[in-house]
Structures are given as C-alpha cells and as structure tokens.
Write a protein that holds these residues in place. Structure first.
Motif, PDB file in Angstrom:
ATOM      1  N   VAL A 113       0.857  -1.188   0.000  1.00 13.66           N
ATOM      2  CA  VAL A 113       0.000   0.000   0.000  1.00 13.66           C
ATOM      3  C   VAL A 113       0.895   1.241   0.000  1.00 13.66           C
ATOM      4  N   SER A 114       0.575   2.214  -0.848  1.00 15.68           N
ATOM      5  CA  SER A 114       1.381   3.433  -0.954  1.00 15.68           C
ATOM      6  C   SER A 114       0.469   4.654  -0.962  1.00 15.68           C
ATOM      7  N   ILE A 115       1.085   5.822  -0.741  1.00 13.89           N
ATOM      8  CA  ILE A 115       0.311   7.061  -0.646  1.00 13.89           C
ATOM      9  C   ILE A 115       1.097   8.228  -1.239  1.00 13.89           C
ATOM     10  N   SER A 116       0.366   9.150  -1.833  1.00 11.81           N
ATOM     11  CA  SER A 116       0.924  10.423  -2.290  1.00 11.81           C
ATOM     12  C   SER A 116       0.086  11.560  -1.709  1.00 11.81           C
ATOM     13  N   VAL A 117       0.773  12.619  -1.301  1.00 14.23           N
ATOM     14  CA  VAL A 117       0.078  13.796  -0.774  1.00 14.23           C
ATOM     15  C   VAL A 117       0.713  15.037  -1.399  1.00 14.23           C
ATOM     16  N   LEU A 118      -0.089  15.790  -2.151  1.00 19.99           N
ATOM     17  CA  LEU A 118       0.306  17.094  -2.660  1.00 19.99           C
ATOM     18  C   LEU A 118      -0.501  18.152  -1.933  1.00 19.99           C
ATOM     19  N   VAL A 119       0.020  19.374  -1.908  1.00 22.09           N
ATOM     20  CA  VAL A 119      -0.705  20.475  -1.286  1.00 22.09           C
ATOM     21  C   VAL A 119      -0.633  21.693  -2.205  1.00 22.09           C
ATOM     22  N   GLU A 120      -1.767  22.352  -2.354  1.00 25.38           N
ATOM     23  CA  GLU A 120      -1.834  23.557  -3.194  1.00 25.38           C
ATOM     24  C   GLU A 120      -2.186  24.754  -2.328  1.00 25.38           C
ATOM     25  N   ARG A 121      -1.553  25.877  -2.604  1.00 30.22           N
ATOM     26  CA  ARG A 121      -1.885  27.116  -1.889  1.00 30.22           C
ATOM     27  C   ARG A 121      -2.681  28.020  -2.832  1.00 30.22           C
ATOM     28  N   LYS A 122      -3.842  28.455  -2.382  1.00 30.27           N
ATOM     29  CA  LYS A 122      -4.743  29.236  -3.217  1.00 30.27           C
ATOM     30  C   LYS A 122      -4.229  30.650  -3.464  1.00 30.27           C
ATOM     31  N   ASP A 123      -3.376  31.159  -2.543  1.00 26.57           N
ATOM     32  CA  ASP A 123      -2.915  32.536  -2.703  1.00 26.57           C
ATOM     33  C   ASP A 123      -1.956  32.698  -3.878  1.00 26.57           C
ATOM     34  N   SER A 124      -1.316  31.593  -4.312  1.00 23.32           N
ATOM     35  CA  SER A 124      -0.373  31.687  -5.430  1.00 23.32           C
ATOM     36  C   SER A 124      -0.605  30.617  -6.496  1.00 23.32           C
ATOM     37  N   ASN A 125      -1.569  29.697  -6.252  1.00 18.29           N
ATOM     38  CA  ASN A 125      -1.857  28.594  -7.175  1.00 18.29           C
ATOM     39  C   ASN A 125      -0.634  27.719  -7.425  1.00 18.29           C
ATOM     40  N   LYS A 126       0.237  27.605  -6.439  1.00 21.71           N
ATOM     41  CA  LYS A 126       1.412  26.745  -6.560  1.00 21.71           C
ATOM     42  C   LYS A 126       1.190  25.461  -5.764  1.00 21.71           C
ATOM     43  N   VAL A 127       1.922  24.410  -6.161  1.00 16.38           N
ATOM     44  CA  VAL A 127       1.763  23.079  -5.577  1.00 16.38           C
ATOM     45  C   VAL A 127       3.104  22.615  -5.021  1.00 16.38           C
ATOM     46  N   ALA A 128       3.058  21.924  -3.884  1.00 10.19           N
ATOM     47  CA  ALA A 128       4.255  21.317  -3.294  1.00 10.19           C
ATOM     48  C   ALA A 128       3.956  19.860  -2.969  1.00 10.19           C
ATOM     49  N   CYS A 129       5.017  19.064  -2.924  1.00 12.51           N
ATOM     50  CA  CYS A 129       4.878  17.638  -2.629  1.00 12.51           C
ATOM     51  C   CYS A 129       5.230  17.374  -1.165  1.00 12.51           C
ATOM     52  N   ILE A 130       4.361  16.660  -0.473  1.00 19.15           N
ATOM     53  CA  ILE A 130       4.625  16.253   0.905  1.00 19.15           C
ATOM     54  C   ILE A 130       5.042  14.784   0.950  1.00 19.15           C
ATOM     55  N   ILE A 131       4.268  13.940   0.274  1.00 23.39           N
ATOM     56  CA  ILE A 131       4.568  12.502   0.207  1.00 23.39           C
ATOM     57  C   ILE A 131       4.453  12.073  -1.257  1.00 23.39           C
ATOM     58  N   ASN A 132       5.434  11.322  -1.747  1.00 27.65           N
ATOM     59  CA  ASN A 132       5.435  10.919  -3.145  1.00 27.65           C
ATOM     60  C   ASN A 132       5.483   9.399  -3.277  1.00 27.65           C
TER      61      ASN A 132
END
Length: 249
Positions: A152-171
């Motif tokens: 079992v695996s997981i990915s978590v991305l997060v987006e910030r609405k103030d700049s519409n940019k995305v960062a990776c937390i878990i890949n």
C-alpha cells in the motif's frame, strides 16, 4: 558565615549557575566567587581546551562563561504567512496498482479532525486521538479494507490558493511499518524545501492510516488518516511555517 578556606574547596565543585547564585548571597561570597580561578574550573568542564591559554590572557574566564553560556529559552514564532484556509491537500492511496482512496481535502477539514470515533477502537489510539495535543486527522468515509501483506502506498500534494502553486509532501511512499499495538500503519517522506532555505533538511512528513482490526483475520479496516511532522512542528503555527518553506512550484 563559612570560612574562606571552606569556600575555596566548595566553589571549584560548582557549575556556573550555582556559582553565579553564590555571588548574590553576601559581599564576602560575591568577592570570592569573582575569583577567575573558579570560573576557569567552570569553563574547564564545558570547554577544556580553552583553559590551555596563557594565564596572562586579557579575556577572563568569567567573561567567557557569561558570553557563551546560554540557557535555552522558548522561542516565540511570528504569525505564519500561510493559513489552512489557503490550502488544499490532494491525497491518493493505492493497494498495489489499484487506487483505493482519492480525495481533495480542504485545509480546514484537517483541523476539524475526527469528531466521532468508531466503536472497537484500541485504547492506545483512542487516547491519542482524544488528547489535547495538536494533530491533523481526516475521517475516511466510506471506510476501506486492506489485507495484511499487501503493498500500500500514498501520495500527498498540497496547493496554496494565494499563489496557485503546488508542493509535494509525500510521493508514492509505502506503508512500510504497521504498529498493531496502536492500530496505525505508517509511511514517511523527507520534505523538499525551497532553495531559499538551504540549511533546512532531514525533516520527514509522516502519514498514518488509522484502523480497526476486522473480525476476519488478516484484514484492517481503515477509518482515518493522520499527517504529522513529529517534534519538528507540533503546533498549528509551526506546521504552517514548515509548509510555507516547501519547494512550491
């Protein structure tokens, strides 16, 4: 008062804090405790090599101790520039190659947490979830089952609405450890930080699947997800500052 001969035996045995306290007892003790020999004894316990300086050196050991001894003080964070209202988390979980969970989670939902715990939850996990410590949890609805031994695996991305940019937390990290005593399966990933913070590294994000053990042997019933950064960020403001420093694209 104690005689000077007794004080000359006792003072070299004290640490810097106790010797400084002796300086405020009375004039006699203050006069004696300022003798640089006693402060040399203190410095020798912390920085032995500095005591190899010539005796005629102009900087006293008392000054060295006062300059470099620092008591740990709690630091007050500035208000974070980021808010959970600005964030959305994209969480995907696979069992082998089959997608079994895929949700867009608004930041405030992670703050709300799991309001109603399922019956049959183990005491260790129940105590953790009901404790006042800061935590980010998400109820899984509908719940899903995973057989023991599956990959079992997981990915978590997060987006910030103030700049519409995305960062990776878990890949696509694997749940490589299952703590049956606490009913948690754990995966982790080292965070990638912005080049603006070159000296920050080695910080891990942890994701836990919170589960009940099904009546059928070898099946876990997942009812929740928890994300945390261990002792690196253990409050809401600390988490927001940590997320703000990620490598946003």
């Amino acid at each position: 008062m104690l005689s000077e001969e007794v004080l000359k035996v006792v003072f070299p045995l004290l640490d810097g804090v106790d010797l400084a306290v002796c300086m405020v007892v009375c004039k006699q003790w203050r006069h004696m405790a300022r003798d640089d020999y006693f402060w040399k004894c203190v410095c020798a316990k912390r920085w032995p090599s500095i005591c190899k300086r010539p005796n005629s050196h102009p900087v006293t050991y008392y000054r060295i101790y006062r300059t470099f001894y620092k008591r740990q003080r709690p630091q007050t964070l500035l208000p974070p520039r980021l808010s959970f209202d600005d964030l959305e988390f994209f969480i995907d979980i696979w069992n082998e190659d089959e997608l079994i969970f895929s949700e867009v989670v608004p930041g405030p939902v992670l703050q709300t947490g799991i309001k109603f715990l399922p019956t049959g939850i183990c005491n260790t996990l129940k105590f953790h979830l009901e404790s006042p410590e800061y935590k980010m949890t998400l109820p899984v609805d509908p719940r899903f089952n995973i057989p023991w031994g599956e990959t079992v695996s997981i990915s978590v991305l997060v987006e910030r609405k103030d700049s519409n940019k995305v960062a990776c937390i878990i890949n696509k990290s694997l749940f490589g450890y299952i703590d049956r005593s606490a009913s948690r399966a754990l995966a982790f990933e080292y965070l990638n930080f912005s080049p603006n913070y070159p000296f920050i590294s080695g910080i891990r994000a942890w994701i836990s699947l919170l589960f009940l053990e099904d009546g059928d042997d070898g099946i876990i019933d997942v009812f929740g997800i928890e994300m945390d950064f261990r002792n690196t960020a253990s409050s809401k403001d600390e988490v927001l500052w940590l997320l703000d420093m990620l490598d946003w694209k």
